[in-house]
Design an enzyme around this catalytic site. Structure first.
Site, PDB file in Angstrom:
ATOM      1  N   SER A  34       0.849  -1.187   0.000  1.00 38.08           N
ATOM      2  CA  SER A  34       0.000   0.000   0.000  1.00 38.08           C
ATOM      3  C   SER A  34       0.884   1.236   0.000  1.00 38.08           C
ATOM      4  CB  SER A  34      -0.896   0.016   1.252  1.00 38.08           C
ATOM      5  OG  SER A  34      -1.561   1.255   1.399  1.00 38.08           O
ATOM      6  N   TYR A  45      -1.459  -1.253  10.499  1.00 35.60           N
ATOM      7  CA  TYR A  45      -1.661  -1.492   9.070  1.00 35.60           C
ATOM      8  C   TYR A  45      -0.501  -0.920   8.263  1.00 35.60           C
ATOM      9  CZ  TYR A  45      -3.629  -1.436   4.388  1.00 35.60           C
ATOM     10  OH  TYR A  45      -3.822  -1.625   3.043  1.00 35.60           O
TER      11      TYR A  45
END
Length: 258
Positions: A137, A149
């Site tokens: 990401s 995350y």
């Protein structure tokens, strides 16, 4: 001649489904890995009818060690392509979140990527060809709002870059895909409010998949789809990290995620 095989985790929606359709159209047979058997079977039937792909369904929860081992065993038998797409984020603050959920997040986002890649590489290296796409990401390249995350995706980027160096000359390529916001079920499933996100920041699945495949063919290791995200990540490397954190704090306001 036998068709090459691509194993894709998390293929029932979003980027995983996009990669499954693209590889099927490109003449690959597929192994699809996810928790939802009904959605897997539905997608398998669609890809067989639309592209003539032979599709193997493997029901597995990658947060569970036994299920990760089952998928690893399949990879050890040999595939041409592995797409480590499965992953998730959660809403809320780190210090109030259920620790078991946070551990599951790391098991899926990090441990599964490491274990499945470890299983896939020996037969790829022996064959002298293979491709691994690890879906990371933009959050792994910039200090983001989500602590665990973002950290998990930063690990995927670093892991992929290190492996790519080690695999030079083997015929096997490893790539870290770093998309920004993509129109998928991802944020809704995580319970993250994306209202008010500027439209310019949204990407479409088909565009991400197309750009990724082109960059894989070029041998690019870290892939950032979209001109807007290329500019953001390039800028983020040139300015102080405290400034990047400040900007991301404003952009991420009201979207609490772990």
């Amino acid at each position: 001649m036998s068709r090459p095989v691509a194993l894709i985790t998390g293929p029932t929606s979003g980027l995983g489904a996009g990669f499954a359709r693209r590889y099927a159209v490109d003449g690959y047979d597929l192994v699809l890995v996810a928790r939802d058997e009904q959605r897997l079977e539905r997608l398998a039937a669609e890809l067989h009818d639309e592209a003539g792909a032979n599709v193997e369904v493997l029901v597995a929860d990658l947060a569970e060690a036994a299920d990760r081992a089952k998928v690893a065993d399949r990879l050890a038998a040999g595939v041409r392509v592995l797409v480590n797409n499965a992953g998730f984020a959660t809403s809320g603050e780190f210090w109030t979140s259920d620790f078991a959920v946070l551990q599951s997040q790391l098991d899926v986002n990090v441990t599964a990527v490491m274990q499945l890649t470890h299983a896939a590489l020996p037969p790829m290296i022996a064959a002298g060809e293979g491709t691994i796409v690890n879906v990371a990401s933009v959050a792994g390249l910039l200090p983001g709002r989500g602590s665990t995350y973002s950290a998990s995706k930063a690990w995927v980027v670093s892991f992929s870059e290190g492996l790519a160096n080690g695999l030079d000359g083997t015929g096997v390529g490893v790539h870290a895909l770093c998309p920004g916001f993509v129109h998928t079920e991802f944020h809704e499933r995580a319970g993250i409010d994306m209202a008010g996100t500027p439209s310019i920041l949204w990407l479409e699945v088909d565009d991400v998949v197309r750009e990724t495949m082109a960059d894989v063919a070029r041998g690019k290791v870290v892939i950032v789809p979209g001109l807007q995200y290329k500019a953001l990540t390039a800028g983020g490397r040139m300015v102080p990290r405290n400034l990047v954190r400040a900007v991301n704090k404003v952009v991420g306001r009201g979207r609490g995620r772990t």
